[in-house]
Write a protein that holds these residues in place. Sequence first.
Motif, short mmCIF file in Angstrom:
data_model
loop_
_atom_site.label_atom_id
_atom_site.label_comp_id
_atom_site.label_asym_id
_atom_site.label_seq_id
_atom_site.Cartn_x
_atom_site.Cartn_y
_atom_site.Cartn_z
N ARG A 113 0.85 -1.19 0.00
CA ARG A 113 0.00 0.00 0.00
C ARG A 113 0.88 1.24 0.00
N GLY A 114 0.30 2.33 -0.50
CA GLY A 114 1.03 3.60 -0.50
C GLY A 114 0.87 4.31 0.84
N LYS A 115 1.50 5.52 0.94
CA LYS A 115 1.46 6.27 2.20
C LYS A 115 0.03 6.61 2.60
N SER A 145 -2.13 3.67 3.61
CA SER A 145 -1.70 3.14 4.91
C SER A 145 -2.20 4.01 6.05
N LEU A 146 -2.08 5.33 5.85
CA LEU A 146 -2.54 6.26 6.90
C LEU A 146 -4.05 6.14 7.11
N GLU A 195 2.82 -3.42 8.71
CA GLU A 195 2.32 -3.13 7.36
C GLU A 195 2.12 -1.62 7.18
N PHE A 196 1.72 -0.96 8.27
CA PHE A 196 1.56 0.50 8.24
C PHE A 196 2.92 1.17 7.97
N GLY A 243 4.02 0.64 4.44
CA GLY A 243 3.34 1.53 3.49
C GLY A 243 3.88 2.94 3.54
N ILE A 244 4.16 3.44 4.76
CA ILE A 244 4.62 4.83 4.90
C ILE A 244 6.00 5.01 4.27
N SER A 258 7.02 3.45 1.81
CA SER A 258 6.83 3.19 0.37
C SER A 258 7.89 2.24 -0.18
#
Lengths: 553, 245
Positions: A314-316, A319-320, B100-101, B104-105, B107
């Motif tokens: 997932r992208g930023k 995700s947020l 996972e967070f 993602g952050i 990238s």
Amino acid sequence: MTIQIHRKGANGFREFLRLYRNTLYHYLFPVRWRVYLPLLFLLSLAAGLLSIEFIGFRKVFQYMNSLQDLTVIIVQFLLQRFLGLIFLISYSMVFMSSIINGLSTFFLSENLSFLHTLPVPRWRILFLKFIETWIISCYLVLLFLACFLASYIHTFNLPFSRYFLCAALLIVFTLSPVALGSAMVTILIRFFPARRIYQVVTLIGGIFLAALMIAVRMMRPELLLNPKDTDDFVRLIKDMTFPSLNHLPSTWASEVVIGGNYSKGIFLLLFTIGTLVLLAIVQKIFYQRAYIQSQESRTLREKPSGKTRRTVHRGKIASLILKELKIFTRDATQWSQLLLLAALVVVYLINIKNLAIQMESVRWVVSFINLGLAGFVLAALSVRFLFPSVSSEGRCFWLIRTMPLSFRTLLWCKYLIYFPPFLLFTQMLVYFSNRILEVPPFFIALSMLNIFAVSFALTGLAIGVGALMPNFRTDHPSKIAVGPGGVLYMLISFAYLAIMLMIQIRPVWFWVIERSDELQNYLYVSAAIILTLIVALVPMELGARQLAKREYL
Amino acid sequence: MTVEAIQFLNVTKKYGEFAAVRDLSLKVSPGEIFGFVGPNGAGKTTTIRMMTGLATPSSGSLTILGMKYRDDNLQIKQNLGYIPDRPYLYEKLTGREYLEFIYGIYSMNGNTEGVDHYLSMFDLVPWSGELIESYSHGMKQRLAFSAALLHEPKVLVVDEPMVGLDPKGVRLIKELFRDLARKNVAIFVSTHNLEMAEQVCHNIGIIHEGQLLVCDTIDGLRKQASLPDSRLEDIFLRLTNEEIR
């Protein structure tokens, strides 16, 4: 070699009390002056609301007092039913509230692990915890009832001693629901996991309060202030009261207040003592195991079979958003607040329906003012849900601060999450209230466009001011909302709503009433759009810059 | 020309009139494990906060991989991993969701096995589906390590790495530090665990009352303290006690 055992500590109850006193002192007299700002605001608000309550009930009692065509016995009967209902609602609220608060004070409170290691007998700790639960659970109800009873005593010119009797009555009356609630929560914790109980109880509390809000509203209590005639008044009182039981603490309490019936007062006192004894027995039998159980249920007790799965890329922003949604939906206190929100919508629409306005032009005026009211509801909601959204990062702010993430992105992600549901909520509120008011479709469309702009602005304002004045030390969103930032946000949003209404009076008048068009109207609309953009975007940008500059202490 | 991983040049950090760190100058090269030790309130955490961007120096120059926070904020953060002494994490996420967070952050492209790799390395797989609120302090610390390493940082900043870890975890971290250093990662470790610092660190700095007293290899410190063949604990006490006197 002998070991000396210090026994003095077992008598150190005074030190224990001093601990509580010092905490209370630091709470009431904080070092930073700006903490007083929201406190003063809340006190003024409370004083205002209590004055309205006093005057409102006084009017009802004055009317009752003036009923010449009814005998004193019937008036007393009506009064007793009315007071009984108020006491019954208050009793139920304190009971529900004490279950939720008792869970925190007796089992989840951080200071318990320290208190239980002190050389103080357990019953003394539990006694102070009970007092704590009692104060937290019923201070609002006590204020309400005190004002209600003062209004009653004052209107009927009862002897001054009745004030003291009522003060004693209120203490005795509110102790028993707290004792019963605390006993119930102790038994529940003994047999079920604490966190699950917390979620279930909070949810039930939310449902109960929401149902109560709607039920009280549907009784149309405002009609008591302006009854058509005596029959109408008597019917209203009868409609409001449930087929009440005579053997309830609420009935006893109403009889003590009205007739100064001491025998019922003794009933109530004995009942309260009975509930306190019951609580003592329940805590003697269950508390120790229940406390241990509540501590164990906080940590993992057995090895779960964690299943592996493939990590999704997932992208930023995704995700947020996902993180925010998961945290929000897993917090049980948010669910109960959402239920109250739903009840608020129902009450709002009932209010509009009860207006029953015949004249078309008046309906249009009400519809226009309704925009401001819907905006006010949105402001109240956003100070509870949106304003604390940055502060809710809390102690995890270090993580956000050290991530390769701009604060602008963070704030706009929060905007993306909260704007759609708030927009939908206000659109529905305005649409249905306008349908009830039976205004033309053009006016409905105009109103919905308007509330779109208001939602856009207030969402940005709430998140922006929340970022400008964050509070990372408090966990509970409602505490964050009543801080100085929350007060500032409310003041700015009121000013914005007032200006928006004033700017738009002229174009709406011309378009809807006069059905004519002129260039000046567009200037007013442009001013409204520019104001909306400023209110939405400037705080967001300032908030992002402030967070980037902020040091983590 | 080799760029230093971390470079402080005459850095001072003041809170009002109080100087928490005074005139600090030190370098940490890529592949170096640097131990930062000092008594309570000496300025270790403030130094770390400046390195991680949580605080800004009042004066002097601080560069990470040759970049300054003011100019290349996000670029530095993309290459830096940080493990605080008290790992406050999102309690309402599960261990896996938290990683996972982070994933993602930052990238990260391609390396989708990273989450499972670190969950497995830190023995967290069986609990990866449980909410973090139910984790013990040690488990949270291990999860914080996993999160800090997931994006393969070039600089790792660790504040009290061994707090809450069991002996197996302590050994794992020591091995991990050595392994990362071999891969050219610069590691800055602030610790009270002098035994660990002695065993693992290439260079050690001792800070006291905001000032760096000495900065050298363990042998260099022995010479400076005139205590040949002694342990870091003795050197530390000698140097800091002399300063107190």
